[in-house]
Design a protein around this motif. Structure first.
Motif, PDB file in Angstrom:
ATOM      1  N   GLY A   1      62.182  48.872   2.723  1.00 56.82           N
ATOM      2  CA  GLY A   1      60.834  48.462   3.068  1.00 56.82           C
ATOM      3  C   GLY A   1      59.819  48.761   1.998  1.00 56.82           C
ATOM      4  N   GLY A   2      58.558  48.843   2.395  1.00 57.49           N
ATOM      5  CA  GLY A   2      57.481  49.081   1.450  1.00 57.49           C
ATOM      6  C   GLY A   2      56.183  48.464   1.896  1.00 57.49           C
ATOM      7  N   LEU A   3      55.482  47.855   0.983  1.00 58.70           N
ATOM      8  CA  LEU A   3      54.152  47.322   1.246  1.00 58.70           C
ATOM      9  C   LEU A   3      54.226  46.032   2.058  1.00 58.70           C
ATOM     10  CD1 LEU A   3      52.751  47.912  -2.330  1.00 58.70           C
ATOM     11  CD2 LEU A   3      52.095  49.167  -0.285  1.00 58.70           C
ATOM     12  N   LEU A   4      53.523  46.010   3.178  1.00 59.76           N
ATOM     13  CA  LEU A   4      53.507  44.818   4.024  1.00 59.76           C
ATOM     14  C   LEU A   4      52.901  43.626   3.300  1.00 59.76           C
ATOM     15  CD1 LEU A   4      52.480  46.264   7.492  1.00 59.76           C
ATOM     16  CD2 LEU A   4      54.623  45.137   6.934  1.00 59.76           C
ATOM     17  N   ALA A   5      51.956  43.881   2.415  1.00 58.44           N
ATOM     18  CA  ALA A   5      51.319  42.783   1.687  1.00 58.44           C
ATOM     19  C   ALA A   5      52.336  42.056   0.806  1.00 58.44           C
ATOM     20  CB  ALA A   5      50.166  43.309   0.845  1.00 58.44           C
ATOM     21  N   VAL A   6      53.244  42.801   0.179  1.00 54.93           N
ATOM     22  CA  VAL A   6      54.280  42.164  -0.637  1.00 54.93           C
ATOM     23  C   VAL A   6      55.245  41.398   0.249  1.00 54.93           C
ATOM     24  CG1 VAL A   6      56.152  42.573  -2.284  1.00 54.93           C
ATOM     25  CG2 VAL A   6      54.023  43.877  -2.474  1.00 54.93           C
ATOM     26  N   ALA A   7      55.555  41.938   1.425  1.00 53.15           N
ATOM     27  CA  ALA A   7      56.400  41.207   2.373  1.00 53.15           C
ATOM     28  C   ALA A   7      55.746  39.887   2.763  1.00 53.15           C
ATOM     29  CB  ALA A   7      56.657  42.068   3.608  1.00 53.15           C
ATOM     30  N   ALA A   8      54.429  39.898   2.965  1.00 50.75           N
ATOM     31  CA  ALA A   8      53.706  38.667   3.312  1.00 50.75           C
ATOM     32  C   ALA A   8      53.754  37.670   2.158  1.00 50.75           C
ATOM     33  CB  ALA A   8      52.264  38.996   3.681  1.00 50.75           C
TER      34      ALA A   8
ATOM     35  N   GLN B   1      73.652  44.842  11.680  1.00 51.35           N
ATOM     36  CA  GLN B   1      72.393  45.071  12.377  1.00 51.35           C
ATOM     37  C   GLN B   1      71.381  45.829  11.516  1.00 51.35           C
ATOM     38  OE1 GLN B   1      73.245  46.406  16.246  1.00 51.35           O
ATOM     39  NE2 GLN B   1      71.148  46.353  16.993  1.00 51.35           N
ATOM     40  N   THR B   2      70.146  45.387  11.547  1.00 52.75           N
ATOM     41  CA  THR B   2      69.084  46.039  10.781  1.00 52.75           C
ATOM     42  C   THR B   2      68.634  47.319  11.476  1.00 52.75           C
ATOM     43  OG1 THR B   2      67.291  44.818  11.837  1.00 52.75           O
ATOM     44  CG2 THR B   2      68.339  43.789   9.916  1.00 52.75           C
ATOM     45  N   CYS B   3      67.761  48.077  10.825  1.00 50.86           N
ATOM     46  CA  CYS B   3      67.466  49.429  11.312  1.00 50.86           C
ATOM     47  C   CYS B   3      66.595  49.462  12.563  1.00 50.86           C
ATOM     48  CB  CYS B   3      66.843  50.277  10.210  1.00 50.86           C
ATOM     49  SG  CYS B   3      65.056  50.173  10.052  1.00 50.86           S
ATOM     50  N   GLY B   4      65.718  48.469  12.743  1.00 51.93           N
ATOM     51  CA  GLY B   4      64.866  48.450  13.931  1.00 51.93           C
ATOM     52  C   GLY B   4      63.580  49.227  13.745  1.00 51.93           C
ATOM     53  N   LYS B   5      62.668  48.689  12.940  1.00 55.17           N
ATOM     54  CA  LYS B   5      61.407  49.385  12.682  1.00 55.17           C
ATOM     55  C   LYS B   5      60.242  48.393  12.624  1.00 55.17           C
ATOM     56  CE  LYS B   5      59.178  52.802   9.739  1.00 55.17           C
ATOM     57  NZ  LYS B   5      58.058  51.998   9.218  1.00 55.17           N
ATOM     58  N   PRO B   6      59.710  48.019  13.785  1.00 54.51           N
ATOM     59  CA  PRO B   6      58.519  47.159  13.802  1.00 54.51           C
ATOM     60  C   PRO B   6      57.234  47.961  13.663  1.00 54.51           C
ATOM     61  CG  PRO B   6      59.285  47.506  16.037  1.00 54.51           C
ATOM     62  CD  PRO B   6      60.240  48.250  15.138  1.00 54.51           C
ATOM     63  N   TYR B   7      57.328  49.151  13.093  1.00 52.90           N
ATOM     64  CA  TYR B   7      56.204  50.084  13.036  1.00 52.90           C
ATOM     65  C   TYR B   7      55.839  50.402  11.588  1.00 52.90           C
ATOM     66  CZ  TYR B   7      58.391  50.827  17.586  1.00 52.90           C
ATOM     67  OH  TYR B   7      58.977  50.637  18.810  1.00 52.90           O
ATOM     68  N   GLY B   8      54.661  50.977  11.411  1.00 54.97           N
ATOM     69  CA  GLY B   8      54.239  51.361  10.082  1.00 54.97           C
ATOM     70  C   GLY B   8      53.201  52.454  10.102  1.00 54.97           C
ATOM     71  N   PHE B   9      52.725  52.805   8.907  1.00 61.56           N
ATOM     72  CA  PHE B   9      51.799  53.931   8.785  1.00 61.56           C
ATOM     73  C   PHE B   9      51.003  53.839   7.506  1.00 61.56           C
ATOM     74  CE2 PHE B   9      56.293  55.704   8.657  1.00 61.56           C
ATOM     75  CZ  PHE B   9      56.602  55.156   7.439  1.00 61.56           C
ATOM     76  N   TYR B  10      49.970  54.655   7.433  1.00 61.24           N
ATOM     77  CA  TYR B  10      49.212  54.870   6.213  1.00 61.24           C
ATOM     78  C   TYR B  10      49.547  56.287   5.740  1.00 61.24           C
ATOM     79  CZ  TYR B  10      46.284  50.761   7.081  1.00 61.24           C
ATOM     80  OH  TYR B  10      45.827  49.482   7.277  1.00 61.24           O
TER      81      TYR B  10
ATOM     82  N   GLU C   1      57.319  51.483   4.847  1.00 64.20           N
ATOM     83  CA  GLU C   1      58.491  51.822   4.060  1.00 64.20           C
ATOM     84  C   GLU C   1      59.230  53.003   4.645  1.00 64.20           C
ATOM     85  OE1 GLU C   1      59.879  52.034  -0.498  1.00 64.20           O
ATOM     86  OE2 GLU C   1      57.813  51.740  -0.005  1.00 64.20           O
ATOM     87  N   PHE C   2      60.545  52.878   4.643  1.00 61.68           N
ATOM     88  CA  PHE C   2      61.400  53.926   5.184  1.00 61.68           C
ATOM     89  C   PHE C   2      62.650  53.958   4.338  1.00 61.68           C
ATOM     90  CE2 PHE C   2      62.584  56.914   8.112  1.00 61.68           C
ATOM     91  CZ  PHE C   2      63.834  56.685   8.642  1.00 61.68           C
ATOM     92  N   LEU C   3      62.511  54.395   3.109  1.00 63.70           N
ATOM     93  CA  LEU C   3      63.583  54.316   2.143  1.00 63.70           C
ATOM     94  C   LEU C   3      64.137  55.695   1.873  1.00 63.70           C
ATOM     95  CD1 LEU C   3      65.046  52.518   0.024  1.00 63.70           C
ATOM     96  CD2 LEU C   3      63.233  53.120  -1.547  1.00 63.70           C
ATOM     97  N   ARG C   4      65.425  55.828   1.947  1.00 66.41           N
ATOM     98  CA  ARG C   4      66.036  57.118   1.680  1.00 66.41           C
ATOM     99  C   ARG C   4      66.316  57.218   0.192  1.00 66.41           C
ATOM    100  NH1 ARG C   4      70.538  59.219   5.448  1.00 66.41           N
ATOM    101  NH2 ARG C   4      69.021  60.769   5.960  1.00 66.41           N
TER     102      ARG C   4
ATOM    103  N   SER D   1      62.054  47.986   8.027  1.00 67.26           N
ATOM    104  CA  SER D   1      60.613  47.946   7.840  1.00 67.26           C
ATOM    105  C   SER D   1      60.105  46.630   7.282  1.00 67.26           C
ATOM    106  CB  SER D   1      60.182  49.105   6.946  1.00 67.26           C
ATOM    107  OG  SER D   1      60.512  50.330   7.539  1.00 67.26           O
ATOM    108  N   ALA D   2      59.587  46.631   6.060  1.00 66.78           N
ATOM    109  CA  ALA D   2      59.042  45.416   5.473  1.00 66.78           C
ATOM    110  C   ALA D   2      60.097  44.330   5.364  1.00 66.78           C
ATOM    111  CB  ALA D   2      58.435  45.704   4.108  1.00 66.78           C
ATOM    112  N   SER D   3      61.366  44.720   5.157  1.00 71.27           N
ATOM    113  CA  SER D   3      62.448  43.735   5.150  1.00 71.27           C
ATOM    114  C   SER D   3      62.544  43.036   6.503  1.00 71.27           C
ATOM    115  CB  SER D   3      63.775  44.414   4.822  1.00 71.27           C
ATOM    116  OG  SER D   3      63.804  44.879   3.490  1.00 71.27           O
ATOM    117  N   GLU D   4      62.441  43.810   7.565  1.00 63.21           N
ATOM    118  CA  GLU D   4      62.481  43.225   8.906  1.00 63.21           C
ATOM    119  C   GLU D   4      61.217  42.420   9.190  1.00 63.21           C
ATOM    120  OE1 GLU D   4      64.936  46.152  11.748  1.00 63.21           O
ATOM    121  OE2 GLU D   4      63.365  47.161  10.617  1.00 63.21           O
ATOM    122  N   ALA D   5      60.101  42.836   8.597  1.00 59.17           N
ATOM    123  CA  ALA D   5      58.859  42.077   8.778  1.00 59.17           C
ATOM    124  C   ALA D   5      58.994  40.674   8.186  1.00 59.17           C
ATOM    125  CB  ALA D   5      57.684  42.818   8.140  1.00 59.17           C
TER     126      ALA D   5
END
Length: 544
Positions: free
Chosen positions: A304-311, A408-417, A525-528, A386-390
């Motif tokens: 995942g990462g920045l939602l703006a880049v996903a958009a 199956q993807t990770c399941g994260k329709p959530y985000g944060f600042y 973003e939720f990257l290990r 995250s952003a990949s799923e978005a």
């Protein structure tokens, strides 16, 4: 290293109280001086269950203030009171958090880890698996794309304790691992600097050698490996660690199919750091120039990462006509904030499909390429988050067909600042995203619809196990081969397996310099990662 709880007791200025003892007139005895100590006033915050002072009361009140920052002298207790109030104000599920006395848990990180919901999804997985923290300096270095010691390789520890199974997932072209004689995708690491990586490490000294050799912390050091390749042959590999920058796009290719069509392939590893904007922009330009008929977007290791880049990615896939006046992602915060973003203070507005550069690493206003595709193939695993799923959800919201190849993807329709306080950057779920149709209920992830049904949102596609076989971008690599077969005739490979039980990432991560200043910088973003130069899922551990 945990810090000892330290309360600051602030007292008033000392003063002398004078008392006169009077005798007869003319007495030469000086008046007695009586010194009364000032009252001791404990100004440490006081816990009252259910009562929350504004988070700003405690912001930047630090036990160890940093020079050059907004930090002020404070205490660990004040840092915990800030976490408590900040959670109550911004956490999506604030009303499901047990109100714990900050005095009851000494360490600030241990306290933070308690400030989350205990609710589970329909599959039994925790709703909130995305609650974590990272040192602010490390976080800022990652977001800015600074180089760090490593090989430019991603490792996966399928088993971190003996008998260990350590695999090379992919390499970057800008690192020593990707050079001739380096690692290859699927290599199993057998020996590291003379230590048996499979069954060795019985002492801490041996474990230290295994960890430093596999995940080096210093550049310019030579390390020796014995690996087992996917061809069944062992070989020796010598690699010198280097300072490596994360490469958001590692591989692109254009494949000519038997039916005279062109299929583009992009291996996209992260929507952060800021360089991800330029990397995916350049890759999409290549696809546009080739006039591809189909696109395979490999997000199987993209956390995942920045939602703006996903958009932006959504726009480049679908084009202007399909995205005009459409919402890529609409954010919902907690019920205390129905119309206002509690972090930025701005009125809530939907995230559009951005059609131009946003200034991260592509200049503002620069037009993005448009592939104008009616469908896209996305390669996925539980590491697709995250952003990949978005991207999946955003495109489905405007009726672009998404075909999922993998698992199956990770399941994260959530985000944060991500928010810094006193040298630690905290990530707590603050919003939920939904697409143009209002759908955002994929907390158990997306999964291909072949085989046995499982928990999650089903998407057309094929279930394929990731066994690290074949070079990424090669038409014979199993995931890409399955996508090409489906593109040609709508069928899945005969070797399609039964859906595995959903595997959730458990992780810590990275991203952003100042997520508080601009809503475009909201991240899910939720990257290990261990380090940018060498990305992994765990550290090597001893016997369990």
């Amino acid at each position: 290293m945990k810090k000892t709880l330290k309360l600051l007791l602030i007292t008033g200025a000392s003063g002398a109280f004078l008392g006169a003892c009077g005798g007869g007139g003319g007495s030469s005895t000086p008046p007695a001086v009586v010194v009364t100590p000032p009252p001791v006033t404990d100004t440490a915050p006081v816990y009252t269950a259910g009562t929350f002072e504004p988070a700003t009361t405690f912001k930047d009140m630090c036990e160890t203030p940093r020079a050059g920052r907004a930090d002020q002298a404070g205490s660990t207790l004040e840092e915990k009171f800030w976490l408590r109030s900040w959670t109550d104000e911004t956490y999506l599920w604030y009303n499901e958090v047990t109100d714990r006395d900050p005095n009851s848990i000494a360490d600030r990180i241990d306290y933070f880890n308690e400030l989350r919901t205990a609710r589970t999804t329909s599959s039994g997985a925790p709703v909130d698996q995305f609650h974590f923290n990272i040192d602010t300096e490390e976080y800022e270095a990652r977001q800015s794309g600074e180089a760090s010691a490593g090989y430019g390789a991603r490792f996966r520890l399928l088993q971190s304790a003996p008998p260990r199974d350590i695999r090379v997932v992919y390499t970057q072209s800008n690192g020593p691992a990707g050079a001739a004689g380096g690692f290859r995708r699927g290599d199993k690491i057998l020996v590291v600097d003379g230590i048996d990586a499979v069954n060795g490490g019985s002492t801490q000294a041996e474990l230290d050698i295994l960890n430093e050799g596999t995940f080096p912390t210093v550049a310019g050091v030579e390390h020796n490996f014995t690996v087992l390749g996917t061809d069944g042959a062992e070989r020796d590999v010598t690699i010198t660690s280097a300072d490596v920058v994360e490469q958001p796009v590692t591989t692109t290719s254009i494949i000519d199919t038997a039916d005279s069509k062109k299929v583009g392939y992009i291996h996209f590893t992260t929507f952060s750091p800021f360089s991800s904007e330029e990397a995916i922009f350049t890759a999409m330009q290549e696809m546009d120039a080739a006039n591809v008929d189909d696109l395979v977007l490999d997000l199987r290791y993209n956390g995942g990462g920045l939602l703006a880049v996903a958009a932006q990615v959504g726009f480049m896939v679908a084009g202007a006509d399909e995205t005009a006046n459409k919402t890529f992602d609409r954010l919902t915060f907690n019920d205390k904030n129905p119309t206002t973003n509690p972090v930025t203070g701005r009125a809530l507005e939907p995230t559009p499909f951005y059609s131009t550069g946003l200034g991260f690493t592509v200049n503002q206003g620069v037009a993005l390429p448009e592939l104008n595709l009616e469908r896209v193939f996305i390669l996925s695993t539980s590491g697709t988050c995250s952003a990949s799923e978005a991207v999946i959800n955003g495109l489905r919201g405007i009726d672009i067909e998404v075909i999922l190849i993998g698992s199956q993807t990770c399941g994260k329709p959530y985000g944060f600042y991500p928010t810094d306080n006193c040298g630690e950057t905290y990530f707590t779920v603050q919003f939920r995203g939904a697409n143009d149709k209002g759908f955002g209920d994929y907390a158990d992830g997306f999964l291909p619809n072949d085989g046995n049904a499982g928990f999650g949102e089903e998407v057309p596609g094929c279930t394929i196990p990731d066994e690290y076989q074949g070079a990424l971008g090669d038409a014979d690599e199993p995931f890409l081969a399955a996508a090409l077969q489906y593109a040609q005739n709508g069928t899945c490979p005969a070797a399609t397996v039964t859906k595995p039980a959903q595997s959730k990432l458990q992780s810590t991560f990275s991203s952003g310099l100042d997520m508080m200043s601009d809503p475009r910088l909201a991240t899910d973003e939720f990257l290990r990662t261990s380090r940018i130069g060498g990305v992994t899922d765990d550290v090597i551990v001893g016997e369990q």
